[in-house]
Enzyme design. Structure first.
Site, mmCIF file in Angstrom:
data_model
loop_
_atom_site.group_PDB
_atom_site.id
_atom_site.type_symbol
_atom_site.label_atom_id
_atom_site.label_comp_id
_atom_site.label_asym_id
_atom_site.label_seq_id
_atom_site.Cartn_x
_atom_site.Cartn_y
_atom_site.Cartn_z
ATOM 1 C CE1 TYR A 1 -3.091 3.012 0.436
ATOM 2 C CE2 TYR A 1 -3.530 2.317 2.692
ATOM 3 C CZ TYR A 1 -3.757 3.174 1.638
ATOM 4 O OH TYR A 1 -4.667 4.206 1.776
ATOM 5 C CE LYS B 1 -6.189 2.138 -1.266
ATOM 6 N NZ LYS B 1 -6.895 2.298 0.030
#
Length: 301
Positions: free
Chosen positions: A141, A170
């Site tokens: 992330y 992400k």
């Protein structure tokens, strides 16, 4: 991107809010209603306890309980992927949460770069390497605005090469150039999935090789976000672009204040949850309320 090469973490994932009662305790009934509602709309899965879920305000016990609860409810409703957000700026805390997510039946963990600490590359490799040893799929992330550290393309390539269970990212950079570079690099890599974490760049991510999004906007406009992604998968760019143009001002409105303040206000209109956030987030400003109410949201039946 075609229907013939769907990967496990392709699609639209909804990062759930954590609804609270007036007492500031978790509203479990409201959380279950949300899971049931989104389960019927073509989403790929759920992400509990991310930034949108106010994970930083949850105790360790609450964090674990939300992961277990969402995983149990989602898995009972269909073939959904649960990507539990387990990141922390403490490696030991991240390991504890990730071990719990695995024991709860989550499919993967979403692990943010350790915020505030800003570890060097050897530290990043050690951090993600230890998480990987728990034998659960790991999605990186990258969110430089919140973490204070940007994973470069070189960093991402190195982590994927050196850490066995890293299966995707992400990518929540606001740098569209970096997003495109990352999406291009992994477009044909069947072992790594690039998901947009910047809602306004979902279209750009997917036309350049990305595979979907962990998308807070899908909390309020799930059908439109899913339709946008389906058109992109089918190569129907004109149709996708039309939906993207419709969504862009609405995305801007939903992020007019720190996430998830405005989104929770929008969900109070759509799903009747209380628009309560935990400190240090405060209530929506009068201007934010006006902005969200101008969207004309209707309650879901």
């Amino acid at each position: 991107m075609t229907h013939h090469d769907i990967r496990p973490y392709d699609g639209i994932f909804v990062p759930l809010v954590t609804p609270f009662l007036a007492s500031m305790e978790i509203d479990w009934a409201a959380l279950e209603r949300l899971v049931r509602f989104y389960a019927g709309l073509g989403l790929a899965g759920f992400v509990p306890c991310g930034s949108t879920g106010e994970a930083s305000t949850l105790s360790m016990q609450e964090h674990k309980a939300v992961i277990s609860f969402v995983t149990e409810k989602a898995k009972a409703l269909g073939d959904f992927r649960v990507v539990a957000a387990t990141g922390s700026n403490s490696t030991q805390e991240c390991l504890e949460l990730t071990a719990h997510a695995k024991a709860s039946g989550a499919d993967a963990c979403l692990v943010v770069t350790p915020y505030y600490v800003r570890p060097n590359r050897s530290g990043l490799l050690a951090h993600y390497g230890r998480v990987s040893e728990l034998d659960l799929d790991v999605l990186l992330y990258n969110i430089p605005l919140r973490a204070g550290l940007n994973l470069t393309l070189e960093d991402i390539v190195l982590l994927h090469a050196k850490v066995a269970r890293i299966v995707g990212i992400k990518e929540a950079t606001s740098d569209i150039g970096q997003l495109i570079d990352v999406a291009h690099h992994f477009a044909d890599d069947a072992t790594f999935t690039v998901l947009s974490g910047e809602d306004a760049l979902l279209f750009d991510c997917c036309v350049n090789g990305g595979r979907g999004s962990i998308c807070a906007t899908a909390l309020v406009y799930p059908r439109e976000v899913v339709a946008l992604h389906r058109h992109l998968v089918a190569g129907q760019l004109r149709e996708a672009a039309s939906i993207n143009r419709w969504l862009r001002p609405r995305v801007k409105a939903l992020f007019c204040e720190s996430n998830p303040v405005a989104i929770k206000h929008a969900l109070s209109r759509v799903h009747g949850i209380l628009p309560i956030t935990r400190a240090p987030l405060g209530p929506a400003s009068a201007q934010a309320v006006k902005t969200i109410d101008a969207l004309g949201l209707e309650p879901e039946s």
